[in-house]
Write a protein that holds these residues in place. Structure first.
Motif, PDB file in Angstrom:
ATOM      1  N   UNK A   1      -9.046  52.491   0.945  1.00 10.64           N
ATOM      2  CA  UNK A   1      -8.438  51.593  -0.082  1.00 10.64           C
ATOM      3  C   UNK A   1      -7.482  50.606   0.486  1.00 10.64           C
ATOM      4  N   UNK A   2      -7.777  49.388   0.232  1.00 15.61           N
ATOM      5  CA  UNK A   2      -6.680  48.573   0.619  1.00 15.61           C
ATOM      6  C   UNK A   2      -5.930  47.710  -0.603  1.00 15.61           C
ATOM      7  N   UNK A   3      -4.836  47.350  -0.532  1.00 12.34           N
ATOM      8  CA  UNK A   3      -4.114  46.465  -1.417  1.00 12.34           C
ATOM      9  C   UNK A   3      -3.721  45.274  -0.861  1.00 12.34           C
ATOM     10  N   UNK A   4      -4.227  44.230  -1.718  1.00  9.37           N
ATOM     11  CA  UNK A   4      -4.019  42.830  -1.251  1.00  9.37           C
ATOM     12  C   UNK A   4      -3.228  41.850  -2.256  1.00  9.37           C
ATOM     13  N   UNK A   5      -3.105  40.780  -1.904  1.00 13.72           N
ATOM     14  CA  UNK A   5      -2.433  39.963  -2.908  1.00 13.72           C
ATOM     15  C   UNK A   5      -1.187  39.018  -2.102  1.00 13.72           C
ATOM     16  N   UNK A   6      -0.756  37.867  -2.636  1.00 17.12           N
ATOM     17  CA  UNK A   6       0.393  37.333  -2.096  1.00 17.12           C
ATOM     18  C   UNK A   6       1.492  37.672  -1.917  1.00 17.12           C
ATOM     19  N   UNK A   7       2.614  37.287  -1.397  1.00 25.05           N
ATOM     20  CA  UNK A   7       4.022  38.045  -1.217  1.00 25.05           C
ATOM     21  C   UNK A   7       4.380  37.977  -2.588  1.00 25.05           C
ATOM     22  N   UNK A   8       4.939  39.161  -2.995  1.00 28.69           N
ATOM     23  CA  UNK A   8       5.674  39.353  -4.174  1.00 28.69           C
ATOM     24  C   UNK A   8       4.866  39.869  -5.198  1.00 28.69           C
ATOM     25  N   UNK A   9       3.574  40.018  -5.087  1.00 30.12           N
ATOM     26  CA  UNK A   9       2.403  40.118  -5.979  1.00 30.12           C
ATOM     27  C   UNK A   9       2.605  41.635  -6.583  1.00 30.12           C
ATOM     28  N   UNK A  10       3.151  42.841  -5.753  1.00 35.66           N
ATOM     29  CA  UNK A  10       3.218  43.944  -6.267  1.00 35.66           C
ATOM     30  C   UNK A  10       2.705  45.005  -5.528  1.00 35.66           C
ATOM     31  N   UNK A  11       2.167  44.969  -4.308  1.00 38.60           N
ATOM     32  CA  UNK A  11       1.689  45.882  -3.502  1.00 38.60           C
ATOM     33  C   UNK A  11       2.244  47.229  -3.423  1.00 38.60           C
ATOM     34  N   UNK A  12       3.396  46.942  -2.612  1.00 35.94           N
ATOM     35  CA  UNK A  12       4.483  47.790  -2.437  1.00 35.94           C
ATOM     36  C   UNK A  12       4.995  48.348  -3.646  1.00 35.94           C
ATOM     37  N   UNK A  13       5.295  47.844  -4.850  1.00 31.96           N
ATOM     38  CA  UNK A  13       5.311  48.363  -5.923  1.00 31.96           C
ATOM     39  C   UNK A  13       4.554  49.665  -6.299  1.00 31.96           C
ATOM     40  N   UNK A  14       3.154  49.318  -6.026  1.00 34.49           N
ATOM     41  CA  UNK A  14       2.183  50.231  -6.428  1.00 34.49           C
ATOM     42  C   UNK A  14       1.499  51.435  -5.499  1.00 34.49           C
ATOM     43  N   UNK A  15       1.862  51.098  -4.378  1.00 34.24           N
ATOM     44  CA  UNK A  15       1.080  51.712  -3.288  1.00 34.24           C
ATOM     45  C   UNK A  15       1.421  53.350  -3.559  1.00 34.24           C
ATOM     46  N   UNK A  16       2.938  53.535  -3.568  1.00 32.91           N
ATOM     47  CA  UNK A  16       3.334  55.092  -3.613  1.00 32.91           C
ATOM     48  C   UNK A  16       2.901  55.786  -4.848  1.00 32.91           C
ATOM     49  N   UNK A  17       2.582  55.037  -6.013  1.00 34.46           N
ATOM     50  CA  UNK A  17       2.282  55.540  -7.148  1.00 34.46           C
ATOM     51  C   UNK A  17       0.668  56.093  -6.981  1.00 34.46           C
ATOM     52  N   UNK A  18       0.040  55.062  -6.393  1.00 37.00           N
ATOM     53  CA  UNK A  18      -1.551  55.206  -6.065  1.00 37.00           C
ATOM     54  C   UNK A  18      -1.690  56.347  -5.236  1.00 37.00           C
ATOM     55  N   UNK A  19      -0.781  56.401  -4.240  1.00 34.85           N
ATOM     56  CA  UNK A  19      -0.926  57.728  -3.234  1.00 34.85           C
ATOM     57  C   UNK A  19      -0.803  58.832  -4.131  1.00 34.85           C
ATOM     58  N   UNK A  20       0.281  58.994  -4.818  1.00 37.22           N
ATOM     59  CA  UNK A  20       0.564  60.128  -5.748  1.00 37.22           C
ATOM     60  C   UNK A  20      -0.671  60.522  -6.825  1.00 37.22           C
ATOM     61  N   UNK A  21      -1.305  59.445  -7.080  1.00 37.52           N
ATOM     62  CA  UNK A  21      -2.470  59.675  -8.217  1.00 37.52           C
ATOM     63  C   UNK A  21      -3.564  60.223  -7.415  1.00 37.52           C
ATOM     64  N   UNK A  22      -3.865  60.160  -6.372  1.00 41.70           N
ATOM     65  CA  UNK A  22      -4.843  60.583  -5.379  1.00 41.70           C
ATOM     66  C   UNK A  22      -4.611  61.967  -5.215  1.00 41.70           C
ATOM     67  N   UNK A  23      -3.251  62.211  -4.678  1.00 42.05           N
ATOM     68  CA  UNK A  23      -2.962  63.577  -4.293  1.00 42.05           C
ATOM     69  C   UNK A  23      -2.784  64.580  -5.662  1.00 42.05           C
ATOM     70  N   UNK A  24      -2.737  63.989  -6.747  1.00 42.33           N
ATOM     71  CA  UNK A  24      -2.912  64.835  -7.967  1.00 42.33           C
ATOM     72  C   UNK A  24      -4.162  65.399  -8.104  1.00 42.33           C
ATOM     73  N   UNK A  25      -5.108  64.542  -7.433  1.00 41.51           N
ATOM     74  CA  UNK A  25      -6.480  64.896  -7.311  1.00 41.51           C
ATOM     75  C   UNK A  25      -6.869  66.098  -6.316  1.00 41.51           C
ATOM     76  N   UNK A  26      -5.953  66.239  -5.415  1.00 38.07           N
ATOM     77  CA  UNK A  26      -6.091  67.361  -4.693  1.00 38.07           C
ATOM     78  C   UNK A  26      -6.413  66.527  -3.209  1.00 38.07           C
ATOM     79  N   UNK A  27      -6.509  65.336  -3.302  1.00 38.42           N
ATOM     80  CA  UNK A  27      -6.846  64.589  -1.907  1.00 38.42           C
ATOM     81  C   UNK A  27      -5.537  64.585  -0.893  1.00 38.42           C
ATOM     82  N   UNK A  28      -6.344  64.748   0.041  1.00 34.71           N
ATOM     83  CA  UNK A  28      -5.318  64.590   1.462  1.00 34.71           C
ATOM     84  C   UNK A  28      -5.340  62.677   1.783  1.00 34.71           C
ATOM     85  N   UNK A  29      -4.090  62.306   1.653  1.00 34.47           N
ATOM     86  CA  UNK A  29      -3.841  60.910   1.422  1.00 34.47           C
ATOM     87  C   UNK A  29      -3.115  60.382   2.616  1.00 34.47           C
TER      88      UNK A  29
END
Ligand SMILES: Nc1ncnc2c1ncn2[C@@H]1O[C@H](COP(=O)(O)OP(=O)(O)OP(=O)(O)O)[C@@H](O)[C@H]1O
Ligand SMILES: [Mg+2]
Length: 214
Positions: free
Chosen positions: A9-37
């Motif tokens: 999975x990749x996160x894209x967008x211009x500077x300030x679009x919100x990638x870093x804001x959401x990446x940790x949360x996305x990772x946590x969601x995937x881990x909640x599904x029992x996935x290694x991330x």
């Protein structure tokens, strides 16, 4: 039974679009599904790549040099981090990948897409993200958010035209690869953006478990 390859999975967008804001949360969601991330970023993602990141974000350089350094770091990242992780069944979530080179060097800096396509073929003809979320915001919103958040790097100091060309190149990617890229309206409040992402995460995990791919 062979290990099922992880999802990229990749996160894209211009500077300030919100990638870093959401990446940790996305990772946590995937881990909640029992996935290694594995959570990573470009430029960067390896010791060598982080040194190259420092160079490309701070040093003035020829545009082709800049593009080659992006792909040099990417090659190292793919071969030593991304591919091994996917092969071991881990999911990889990466803050920026080759779409960013199309957008920034190809669009923003007006190199054009053809040289990037050739480098892409050389470096990773056998690997593409399975899903790319394109965080989209207009110039005024990005500028206002960046001003609040931190000092600006070489790319963030560019003018409005650069920003608009970069954003337009991202939209071109969206039109070209509608199955892989999904636009995320990042002008919405963070919680609303997350609601939308949560649906997309669930959908990806379900199709992966069903073995049908994203
Ligand atoms: N939906 C949102 N609503 C309000 N503020 C937001 C939203 N998304 C992100 N921000 C804020 O905008 C700023 C920039 O976000 P962030 O650092 O995640 O962008 P980025 O896409 O990672 O940028 P860069 O490419 O420069 O790293 C941060 O201060 C963040 O808190
Ligand atoms: Mg960021």
């Amino acid at each position: 039974m062979p290990i099922q390859r992880g999802c990229f999975i990749t996160l894209e967008g211009v500077d300030g679009a919100g990638k870093s804001t959401h990446i940790k949360w996305v990772v946590e969601q995937l881990q909640r599904h029992g996935l290694s991330v594995v959570s990573t970023r470009e430029p960067g993602g390896t010791a060598l790549g982080e040194q190259l990141r420092q160079l490309v974000l701070t040093q003035p350089m020829n545009l082709r040099t800049e593009t080659l350094l992006m792909f040099a770091g990417r090659c190292e990242h793919i071969e030593t981090v991304i591919k091994p992780a996917l092969a071991a069944g881990s999911w990889v979530v990466c803050d920026r990948f080759t779409d960013a080179t199309y957008a920034y060097q190809g669009g923003g800096r007006e190199l054009g897409f053809e040289p990037i396509s050739r480098l892409e073929q050389w470096v990773h003809s056998d690997l593409q993200p399975d899903r790319t979320w394109l965080f989209d915001v207009p110039l005024a919103v990005a500028r206002e958010r960046l001003a609040r958040s931190r000092d600006l790097d070489r790319f963030e100091q560019e003018g409005d035209d650069f920003f608009e060309r970069t954003r337009r190149a991202y939209h071109d990617r969206l039109l070209k690869f509608p199955d892989r890229l999904r636009i995320v309206d990042s002008t919405l409040p963070i919680e609303t953006v997350r609601l939308g992402l949560a649906h997309q995460v669930d959908e990806l995990v379900q199709s992966h478990h069903a073995g049908v791919g994203p």
